[in-house]
Design an enzyme around this catalytic site. Structure first.
Site, PDB file in Angstrom:
ATOM      1  N   ASP A 247       0.826  -1.208   0.000  1.00 15.42           N
ATOM      2  CA  ASP A 247       0.000   0.000   0.000  1.00 15.42           C
ATOM      3  C   ASP A 247       0.868   1.269   0.000  1.00 15.42           C
ATOM      4  O   ASP A 247       1.840   1.371   0.748  1.00 15.42           O
ATOM      5  CB  ASP A 247      -0.887  -0.030   1.251  1.00 15.42           C
ATOM      6  CG  ASP A 247      -1.888   1.115   1.293  1.00 15.42           C
ATOM      7  OD1 ASP A 247      -2.721   1.197   0.377  1.00 15.42           O
ATOM      8  OD2 ASP A 247      -1.815   1.920   2.252  1.00 15.42           O
ATOM      9  N   GLU A 284       1.628   0.040  -4.807  1.00 10.32           N
ATOM     10  CA  GLU A 284       0.773   1.188  -5.106  1.00 10.32           C
ATOM     11  C   GLU A 284       1.671   2.403  -4.971  1.00 10.32           C
ATOM     12  O   GLU A 284       2.125   2.725  -3.876  1.00 10.32           O
ATOM     13  CB  GLU A 284      -0.400   1.292  -4.132  1.00 10.32           C
ATOM     14  CG  GLU A 284      -1.296   2.489  -4.483  1.00 10.32           C
ATOM     15  CD  GLU A 284      -2.247   2.919  -3.361  1.00 10.32           C
ATOM     16  OE1 GLU A 284      -3.204   3.622  -3.644  1.00 10.32           O
ATOM     17  OE2 GLU A 284      -2.012   2.557  -2.194  1.00 10.32           O
TER      18      GLU A 284
END
Lengths: 524, 524
Positions: A247, A284
């Site tokens: 993330d 990400e």
């Protein structure tokens, strides 16, 4: 017998609380670790740590199980007990991947790993190769997207706990499906994070959107990095997970000579080489920096792929120009942007971004298209809308068919968001369960405030209301009917075409020809 | 006529204060710039800017001259007026460089550029190729090391202002000497910094040892980077400076895809290619990261060289093991460390550092030795001692001769600190002149406190006392006497040997043979 160990470099004394007893630990050693070997304790027994003279029992930061939630006692758990059936499994090849992002809590009626298993045959028949799970590390409360994890070595109990996840992974492998897990190493959730009691996991020298940054390069950072890297290795080794989606890697502040991501990729590669398995690392990244996915030998960080937000934004703004409140869409909107996203991966590769108020990115030239993951929607884009509308809800079925067609027929790695393949009518809302009353109020009101400027004040579902969570569950009864069934067969046909056509899998941006006309707004 | 321009993206209105008048500027344009063309003003005229309804006149952040100091009016200055005599000058070659670090305020009795010019024949005869000036950008007050600059486009008036620096550079070039200038882009000095009135030069998302970090990657950062890069280009283009030494690059927090240092090196290279001159970029880096000096084509930042603190610390701790209070020396002390510094540049290339309490660095394999600058002392190491003792004051003349021998006969780029070549008896103390009474007190007491733990309380010279500055001036009457003259002829002979021996200039770490014995503490 069990050997307890915990990193607590600043503590003057440490104890294990076990049963009615309190047992002093030995330490700290040079690395700041405390140890204790206790007989008469085993798998299933519960414990906590006591720091200095504080009588509050704190859960183990590396607890493998939190049966009573993240505030409660930790439970001894033995990874070697589970009976696996995937001995021949090596992992699906990355370059031919078709990803499917799903959220365990809303994918099935049950909202559990076992509930999800019932739909795996469906995913296999759809042509999916990799299932990407939104985070499952334990957080405070019941429902949630998973990005507020605090006990990151434990699996969320409401989903079925550690054994539930293992059953799910085993069932995926039995059907030829790889499993990618979303992991959050850039912050801890706002409720139930006790790591700061133990050591300098965070630093106040750097701020991120979630507050103090994770300490990746200051005093004590070796052990903080070990904490996260060991976590990554645990999922891959002990849960047989096939890959990780990291993330928001742009929130890592790491000036050390070996970047945290480089350490992750090199240790993961080492594990894969040892176990004879192929792991898939996905970042990400909001940096538009090719360094993230460039091989380590070429001075990159060695991630396999990164999400391509530029492609999403370029595609979405062409299909729908009425989105309120998401300022980052203001940087996109021309057919030329989509053209560039398809030809060069990054739309912003050095030019000025109005949204960021600075120049952004650098060219990704020379990289294979396999380094970029394309999607026309994901949990963030859908769930960050006030009413959780999916793409099809906004643009209609015809435009949604075109969108998924562009995703599935370009040489990038395609990713679907659960339900889009059958044009699900259910929303995917933002929901949470922050236990803490203050936090619940803050989150609910913050959500309302966020959207009030766009006239949504009354309608915004309360994230902390369990109904918001229940409303977000897929309605599987839709799948066989009308437009839902038509969309499903369209997507299935596209995936079949992709998976049987060499030229759709060659990963070459150079050989892709895109022809656009910005005035007529067409793309061929 | 003059075209005024200033970046002030948040201002609602801007004016130029000029003479008795106040003239409204036009703007801001899309980049946040305000402009105004005024007739009847020229070189030598003074002005200031007025922001919004604030009646305080602020100096131009890009002022080329601050004749009354950094708080006063700015003066229009025309770089094209100075009469240069160095038309044939192209810059001394980097790879054969012998550097000499000097501080204008204490190098000559006068403490000015013109005073320094008198000693340039001496430096040429010594065999020096590059003179490295400690910072000369304008700061608040008179004396100082220069690292508290706030008006970074203006040259310190006490040194002789812009024309003084140009006379100095011209005189260096006339003698075949290149000039490197120390520039500070990681912070502004604590007194007289008005940039924050104008725009987001700093960010509170990151802290450095000096407070808020320079904004290199957030909103508005394009213009902040332009500010510093334009400053770099100004010295090279308008002052004919031959290279820059960038202070503490480890304090740059820049996550953007093109790192600030990469932008600096690429724009400097472009200027050099245009002007047909060779520029030398040197970084002070505490990162032990080869990326700093790796070519941009190999994904590095393209600095030519970096200071080698590891070599200094390894050498110094062998020669002197009684240094109090500098914790970083605790990481060094064996002959093996010096061996490694000579063979591999970085002593810490991945192993645990007790001082940093984390792993540090990565190997510099494959890089030429020319990327590393070696010294046995510099302004920081000497000046940060309570009494400003030079190496020779601590270890004696024989050890000092050995030390400079190792510096001058290894394939790295050697750098002397002014006066060491004649074993100067004067100290180089920490001195400042912070004008602001509060700050003076804080600095003086901070200095005392810093050393009080080591028993220096009463003796520490007060940095704000002008005597401390005067005491640090070199005593040129020493040069021809006794041990001073002997040291000078030793250093001169070594430099002559170096500059006439191919094998001492080949920059190869591989071909360097070092043989050490940690027990007998010998090195061959």
């Amino acid at each position: 017998m069990h050997r307890f160990g915990v990193w607590a470099p600043r503590a003057q004394k440490m104890s294990v609380k076990f049963g009615d007893g309190k047992f002093a630990m030995e330490g700290p050693n040079a690395r700041g670790w405390w140890k204790l070997e206790l007989k008469d304790c085993d798998c299933g027994d519960r414990y906590a740590f006591l720091l200095d003279d504080d009588e509050t029992p704190y859960p183990d930061p590396r607890s493998l199980r939190q049966p009573e939630g993240v505030h409660g006692l930790s439970e001894l758990y033995d990874h070697s007990v589970f009976a696996w059936h995937d001995q021949l499994w090596r992992g699906a090849p990355k370059t031919g991947a078709v990803l499917y992002e799903l959220h365990i809590g809303t994918f099935s009626k049950e909202g559990t790993f076992d509930g999800a298993i019932q739909h795996l045959d469906y995913l296999r028949d759809l042509g999916i190769t990799h299932v990407e799970l939104m985070p499952v590390a334990a957080w405070a409360g019941n429902q949630g997207w998973g990005y507020d994890g605090v006990s990151i070595f434990a699996t969320h109990e409401a989903y079925g706990g550690p054994d539930g996840l293992k059953r799910f992974v085993d069932a995926c492998h039995a059907r030829g499906l790889s499993v990618i897990l979303d992991v959050v190493y850039n912050h801890f959730g706002p409720v139930g994070n006790y790591t700061n009691k133990f050591g300098p996991y965070l630093t106040d020298h750097h701020k991120t959107p979630w507050g103090n940054a994770v300490n990746l390069d200051e005093a004590g950072s070796d052990e903080v990095r070990r904490f996260f890297v060991d976590n990554a290795l645990m999922w891959l080794r002990d849960y047989h997970i096939d890959g990780l989606r990291l993330d928001a890697v742009h929130a890592f502040i790491d000036l050390s000579a070996v970047h945290f991501l480089e350490q992750v990729s090199s240790e993961v590669e080492r594990l894969g080489a040892t176990l004879g398995r192929e792991f898939y690392l996905i970042a990400e990244s909001d940096l538009n920096d090719p360094r993230i996915v460039r091989p380590r030998e070429a001075q990159g960080y060695g991630m396999d792929s990164q999400w391509s937000d530029d492609f999403h934004h370029a595609l979405f703004t062409l299909l729908y120009d009425k989105e309120p409140g998401r300022a980052y869409y203001s940087d996109f909107g021309s057919v030329g942007d989509l053209h560039k996203a398809l030809k060069h991966a990054f739309v912003y590769d050095g030019q000025y971004s109005q949204y960021r108020r600075r120049k952004h990115g650098r060219p990704a030239e020379g990289l294979a298209a396999h380094h970029f993951i394309h999607f026309d929607q994901n949990h963030d884009q859908v769930g960050n809308r006030a009413l959780g509308e999916r793409l099809e809800h906004l643009v209609g079925i015809d435009a949604a068919r075109v969108a998924i067609g562009i995703v599935l027929l370009a040489p990038y790695v395609p990713m679907l968001f659960m339900g889009e393949e059958f044009a699900a009518s259910t929303p995917f809302l933002y929901f949470a369960d922050h236990e803490d009353e203050e936090m619940r109020k803050a989150v609910s009101e913050g959500r309302k405030r966020e959207f009030s400027a766009f006239g949504f004040w009354d309608e915004v579902p309360n994230p902390e209301d369990v109904k918001t969570f229940e409303d977000s569950k897929l309605d599987w009864s839709e799948v066989e009917d009308g437009k839902h069934a038509e969309m499903l067969s369209w997507v299935k046909a596209l995936i079949k075409l992709r998976r049987s056509t060499v030229s759709l899998n060659d990963g070459s941006m150079q050989r892709l020809r895109v022809s656009t006309d910005d005035v007529r707004r067409t793309l061929v």
